[in-house]
Write a protein that holds these residues in place. Structure first.
Motif, mmCIF file in Angstrom:
data_model
loop_
_atom_site.group_PDB
_atom_site.id
_atom_site.type_symbol
_atom_site.label_atom_id
_atom_site.label_comp_id
_atom_site.label_asym_id
_atom_site.label_seq_id
_atom_site.Cartn_x
_atom_site.Cartn_y
_atom_site.Cartn_z
ATOM 1 N N LEU A 176 -6.198 -9.658 0.691
ATOM 2 C CA LEU A 176 -7.575 -9.223 0.440
ATOM 3 C C LEU A 176 -7.770 -7.762 0.846
ATOM 4 C CD1 LEU A 176 -9.519 -12.416 1.564
ATOM 5 C CD2 LEU A 176 -9.213 -11.570 -0.778
ATOM 6 N N GLN A 177 -7.137 -7.356 1.950
ATOM 7 C CA GLN A 177 -7.244 -5.959 2.374
ATOM 8 C C GLN A 177 -6.544 -5.034 1.364
ATOM 9 O OE1 GLN A 177 -5.534 -6.937 6.251
ATOM 10 N NE2 GLN A 177 -7.360 -6.087 7.242
ATOM 11 N N VAL A 178 -5.399 -5.483 0.859
ATOM 12 C CA VAL A 178 -4.701 -4.684 -0.163
ATOM 13 C C VAL A 178 -5.582 -4.575 -1.407
ATOM 14 C CG1 VAL A 178 -2.708 -4.596 -1.722
ATOM 15 C CG2 VAL A 178 -2.396 -5.282 0.671
ATOM 16 N N LEU A 179 -6.097 -5.713 -1.840
ATOM 17 C CA LEU A 179 -6.947 -5.734 -3.032
ATOM 18 C C LEU A 179 -8.149 -4.804 -2.866
ATOM 19 C CD1 LEU A 179 -7.664 -7.007 -5.803
ATOM 20 C CD2 LEU A 179 -8.845 -8.818 -4.515
ATOM 21 N N GLU A 180 -8.787 -4.850 -1.713
ATOM 22 C CA GLU A 180 -9.958 -4.010 -1.462
ATOM 23 C C GLU A 180 -9.600 -2.522 -1.561
ATOM 24 O OE1 GLU A 180 -11.796 -4.579 2.397
ATOM 25 O OE2 GLU A 180 -13.739 -4.017 1.539
ATOM 26 N N GLN A 181 -8.471 -2.143 -0.977
ATOM 27 C CA GLN A 181 -8.075 -0.730 -1.026
ATOM 28 C C GLN A 181 -7.698 -0.302 -2.445
ATOM 29 O OE1 GLN A 181 -5.741 1.012 2.122
ATOM 30 N NE2 GLN A 181 -6.161 -0.727 3.459
ATOM 31 N N VAL A 182 -7.057 -1.198 -3.180
ATOM 32 C CA VAL A 182 -6.670 -0.871 -4.566
ATOM 33 C C VAL A 182 -7.916 -0.691 -5.427
ATOM 34 C CG1 VAL A 182 -5.599 -1.827 -6.655
ATOM 35 C CG2 VAL A 182 -4.394 -1.948 -4.460
ATOM 36 N N ASN A 201 -10.037 2.487 -4.839
ATOM 37 C CA ASN A 201 -9.410 3.784 -5.069
ATOM 38 C C ASN A 201 -9.515 4.148 -6.548
ATOM 39 O OD1 ASN A 201 -6.980 5.511 -5.898
ATOM 40 N ND2 ASN A 201 -7.044 5.753 -3.670
ATOM 41 N N PRO A 202 -10.111 5.292 -6.871
ATOM 42 C CA PRO A 202 -10.288 5.661 -8.284
ATOM 43 C C PRO A 202 -8.975 5.742 -9.069
ATOM 44 C CG PRO A 202 -11.291 7.302 -6.819
ATOM 45 C CD PRO A 202 -10.641 6.276 -5.954
ATOM 46 N N ASN A 203 -7.882 6.067 -8.384
ATOM 47 C CA ASN A 203 -6.593 6.177 -9.078
ATOM 48 C C ASN A 203 -5.889 4.833 -9.253
ATOM 49 O OD1 ASN A 203 -6.800 9.002 -9.276
ATOM 50 N ND2 ASN A 203 -6.060 9.210 -7.168
ATOM 51 N N LEU A 221 0.834 -1.209 0.000
ATOM 52 C CA LEU A 221 0.000 0.000 0.000
ATOM 53 C C LEU A 221 0.869 1.259 0.000
ATOM 54 C CD1 LEU A 221 -2.824 -1.184 2.408
ATOM 55 C CD2 LEU A 221 -2.976 -0.850 -0.090
ATOM 56 N N ASP A 222 1.963 1.239 0.764
ATOM 57 C CA ASP A 222 2.880 2.385 0.751
ATOM 58 C C ASP A 222 3.422 2.600 -0.670
ATOM 59 O OD1 ASP A 222 2.567 2.956 3.428
ATOM 60 O OD2 ASP A 222 4.479 2.075 4.049
ATOM 61 N N TYR A 223 3.786 1.515 -1.349
ATOM 62 C CA TYR A 223 4.304 1.641 -2.709
ATOM 63 C C TYR A 223 3.218 2.222 -3.640
ATOM 64 C CZ TYR A 223 6.437 0.642 -7.185
ATOM 65 O OH TYR A 223 6.961 0.780 -8.453
ATOM 66 N N LEU A 224 2.051 1.631 -3.601
ATOM 67 C CA LEU A 224 0.989 2.042 -4.529
ATOM 68 C C LEU A 224 0.492 3.466 -4.262
ATOM 69 C CD1 LEU A 224 -0.894 -1.369 -4.574
ATOM 70 C CD2 LEU A 224 0.327 -0.321 -6.514
ATOM 71 N N PHE A 225 0.458 3.855 -2.984
ATOM 72 C CA PHE A 225 -0.013 5.194 -2.638
ATOM 73 C C PHE A 225 1.142 6.199 -2.503
ATOM 74 C CE2 PHE A 225 -3.680 2.639 -1.363
ATOM 75 C CZ PHE A 225 -4.728 3.402 -1.865
ATOM 76 N N GLN A 226 2.359 5.742 -2.800
ATOM 77 C CA GLN A 226 3.561 6.583 -2.708
ATOM 78 C C GLN A 226 3.667 7.229 -1.334
ATOM 79 O OE1 GLN A 226 3.055 8.519 -6.882
ATOM 80 N NE2 GLN A 226 5.241 8.588 -6.356
#
Length: 153
Positions: A75-81, A84-86, A43-48
């Motif tokens: 599953l939590q990572v997938l849900e947040q990805v 997120n519209p971006n 999540l840190d990587y994807l959300f910078q």
């Protein structure tokens, strides 16, 4: 000049990550693979954020995501990805040893693009990763804004 698409590998097991990186090397794919060790780092990587706040802009062409991980699971990572519209257009492939129907159903319910059960034998694992890598990192056109690495050499 050809541009190679980056791959984000999210895997908490160093042995499985090493196996995955070796399998990618065996396939001959030259794509850069960024390995993060848990869902929080993903999540840190994807959300910078955090250690990845200054990484280059853009998202990987595909995320290879383990399901069972400490801190934040797949599953939590997938849900947040996918919420997120971006990020929701970033392809996510669940790469797991779980054959549980509940995990499969929940993953697809959250929007996973593919669900791959890790084969037990290394030759089968290399074959599966070669097919995955060829499709997601070479054949498939990633969403706009995906990270690419120049292959000028």
């Amino acid at each position: 000049m050809m541009e190679l698409k980056r791959v984000l590998l999210v895997e908490d097991s160093p042995n499985d990550a090493e196996l995955t990186l070796e399998a990618f090397a065996e396939t001959g794919l030259a794509n850069e693979v960024v390995w993060v060790r848990d869902g929080r780092e993903a999540l840190d990587y994807l959300f910078q954020e955090g250690a990845f706040a200054s990484r280059p802009h853009g998202q990987p062409a595909v995320v290879l995501l383990d399901l069972k991980m400490p801190k934040v699971d797949g599953l939590q990572v997938l849900e947040q990805v996918k919420n997120n519209p971006n990020l929701k257009s970033v392809p996510v492939v669940m790469l797991t040893s779980s054959r549980e129907e509940a995990d499969l159903a929940r993953s697809y319910g959250l929007g996973v693009n593919a669900y791959v059960v890790k084969p037990v034998g290394f030759p089968e694992f290399v074959k599966a990763l070669k097919e995955l890598g060829l499709f997601w990192a070479v054949v498939n056109e990633p969403p706009p804004g995906s990270l690419r690495r120049s292959n000028a050499s």
